[in-house]
Design an enzyme around this catalytic site. Structure first.
Site, PDB file in Angstrom:
ATOM      1  N   ASP A  88     -60.491  14.472 -12.646  1.00  0.00           N
ATOM      2  CA  ASP A  88     -59.124  14.977 -12.465  1.00  0.00           C
ATOM      3  C   ASP A  88     -58.137  13.873 -12.816  1.00  0.00           C
ATOM      4  O   ASP A  88     -58.478  12.695 -12.824  1.00  0.00           O
ATOM      5  CB  ASP A  88     -58.885  15.487 -11.038  1.00  0.00           C
ATOM      6  N   ASP A 137     -54.734  24.656 -15.547  1.00  0.00           N
ATOM      7  CA  ASP A 137     -53.335  25.114 -15.476  1.00  0.00           C
ATOM      8  C   ASP A 137     -53.079  26.062 -16.647  1.00  0.00           C
ATOM      9  O   ASP A 137     -53.337  25.707 -17.800  1.00  0.00           O
ATOM     10  CB  ASP A 137     -52.381  23.914 -15.531  1.00  0.00           C
ATOM     11  N   ASP A 173     -57.594  33.099 -14.993  1.00  0.00           N
ATOM     12  CA  ASP A 173     -57.025  34.411 -14.634  1.00  0.00           C
ATOM     13  C   ASP A 173     -56.209  34.962 -15.797  1.00  0.00           C
ATOM     14  O   ASP A 173     -55.648  36.050 -15.673  1.00  0.00           O
ATOM     15  CB  ASP A 173     -56.123  34.283 -13.396  1.00  0.00           C
TER      16      ASP A 173
HETATM   17  C1  LIG Z   1     -55.093  24.956 -11.276  1.00  0.00           C
HETATM   18  S1  LIG Z   1     -56.064  23.576 -10.742  1.00  0.00           S
HETATM   19  C2  LIG Z   1     -57.713  24.311 -10.634  1.00  0.00           C
HETATM   20  C3  LIG Z   1     -58.577  23.530  -9.710  1.00  0.00           C
HETATM   21  C4  LIG Z   1     -60.024  23.992  -9.529  1.00  0.00           C
HETATM   22  N1  LIG Z   1     -60.800  23.835 -10.760  1.00  0.00           N
HETATM   23  C5  LIG Z   1     -60.116  25.405  -9.031  1.00  0.00           C
HETATM   24  O1  LIG Z   1     -60.538  26.286  -9.807  1.00  0.00           O
HETATM   25  O2  LIG Z   1     -59.786  25.635  -7.875  1.00  0.00           O
HETATM   26  C6  LIG Z   1     -56.179  22.621 -12.241  1.00  0.00           C
HETATM   27  C7  LIG Z   1     -56.678  21.190 -12.024  1.00  0.00           C
HETATM   28  O3  LIG Z   1     -56.762  20.533 -13.302  1.00  0.00           O
HETATM   29  C8  LIG Z   1     -56.236  19.210 -13.184  1.00  0.00           C
HETATM   30  N2  LIG Z   1     -55.757  18.800 -14.517  1.00  0.00           N
HETATM   31  C9  LIG Z   1     -54.644  19.215 -15.163  1.00  0.00           C
HETATM   32  N3  LIG Z   1     -54.544  18.627 -16.367  1.00  0.00           N
HETATM   33  C10 LIG Z   1     -55.622  17.801 -16.490  1.00  0.00           C
HETATM   34  C11 LIG Z   1     -56.075  16.924 -17.506  1.00  0.00           C
HETATM   35  N4  LIG Z   1     -55.411  16.783 -18.652  1.00  0.00           N
HETATM   36  N5  LIG Z   1     -57.215  16.244 -17.282  1.00  0.00           N
HETATM   37  C12 LIG Z   1     -57.911  16.383 -16.124  1.00  0.00           C
HETATM   38  N6  LIG Z   1     -57.532  17.214 -15.130  1.00  0.00           N
HETATM   39  C13 LIG Z   1     -56.397  17.914 -15.303  1.00  0.00           C
HETATM   40  C14 LIG Z   1     -55.133  19.348 -12.149  1.00  0.00           C
HETATM   41  O4  LIG Z   1     -54.792  18.094 -11.553  1.00  0.00           O
HETATM   42  C15 LIG Z   1     -55.752  20.338 -11.162  1.00  0.00           C
HETATM   43  O5  LIG Z   1     -56.507  19.681 -10.157  1.00  0.00           O
END
Ligand SMILES: C[S@@+](CC[C@H](N)C(=O)[O-])C[C@H]1O[C@@H](n2cnc3c(N)ncnc32)[C@H](O)[C@@H]1O
Length: 232
Positions: A88, A137, A173
């Site tokens: 992350d 995201d 989603d």
């Molecule tokens: C919407 S959350 C989903 C978390 C988890 N996978 C779930 O399904 O509950 C997206 C995660 O991706 C991480 N993230 C966003 N951009 C990223 C990147 N470029 N590299 C690594 N992680 C990233 C965010 O910090 C966040 O923890």
């Protein structure tokens, strides 16, 4: 307060243009620096799995965007014969994931503070048994789609960092994000495979965001793809 070299290594792995919190203003930076046995920097990852896991020869699965580490810790507890890397970009999320790995005594789980694409670039080809990306995201507005990290560059790297037959498990989603990833994954040499993957015990892993979207009318779009032979 100055930064240790380790903090420097952690901090340079931020996304381009992102502001860098200092150790003395962000307690999670300090804690991330101190949790050496469970939180890795990209340069430490580069030194290879024998320096990271007690059973270095076990297959390695990576969960990218691991959030607070709930899903990757569940995988690590359920499949002790594999090593797991949670990845992350956020200090607080990495620290909370690291605390969870420690609390549960999971020696087959480490957390990497790194951008998704840089993480894959850091690995040598053919080393991963699989990669999961659950609910990255979504950036649903057309003008923001360039921020999505599951893009052609990421999928092409994923295909090369997976061993032949290695898996990529994707959930979102957003139907339109799913369709785009499905098409690009095929172009990068991935072939459809079984959901959920048998090598993770043949069961689903409900992530934090999945539990949110399970309640929504649109629901969840997911697939598993299998990597082909490595291109030379
Ligand atoms: C919407 S959350 C989903 C978390 C988890 N996978 C779930 O399904 O509950 C997206 C995660 O991706 C991480 N993230 C966003 N951009 C990223 C990147 N470029 N590299 C690594 N992680 C990233 C965010 O910090 C966040 O923890």
């Amino acid at each position: 307060m100055g930064r240790s070299n380790r903090a420097g290594e952690l901090l340079i792995r931020m996304r381009a243009g992102e502001t860098v919190p200092l150790q003395d203003t962000n307690p999670y930076v300090r804690e991330a620096c101190a949790m050496k046995e469970v939180i890795l920097t990209a340069p430490e990852l580069q030194k290879g799995f024998p320096r990271i896991f007690p059973h270095a020869a076990s297959p390695v699965w990576a969960d990218v965007g691991c959030y607070f580490g709930e899903t990757i810790a569940e995988m690590a507890g359920n499949v002790p014969g594999f090593n797991f890397l949670g990845v992350d970009i956020r200090y607080k999320r990495v620290v909370k994931s690291g605390r969870r790995a420690r609390r549960l005594g999971l020696s087959n789980l480490c957390i990497v503070l790194c951008d998704a694409e840089m993480f894959l670039e850091t690995l040598p080809p053919g080393v991963l048994a699989g990669i999961s990306v659950f609910f990255p995201d979504p950036w649903p507005r057309a003008k923001h789609r360039k921020h999505r990290f599951v893009n052609r560059d990421f999928l092409s790297l994923a295909a090369s960092r997976c061993r032949p037959g290695g898996l990529f498990w994707f959930k979102t989603d957003q139907q339109e994000y799913f369709d785009e990833v499905e098409e690009t994954a095929a172009e990068c040499g991935f072939h459809p495979d079984r959901v959920p993957p048998a090598i993770l015990g043949g069961r689903d892993y409900d992530s934090v965001f999945q539990r949110l979207f399970n309640q929504e009318p649109g629901g969840v779009f997911q697939a598993v793809w299998k990597a082909g032979e490595l291109k030379s």
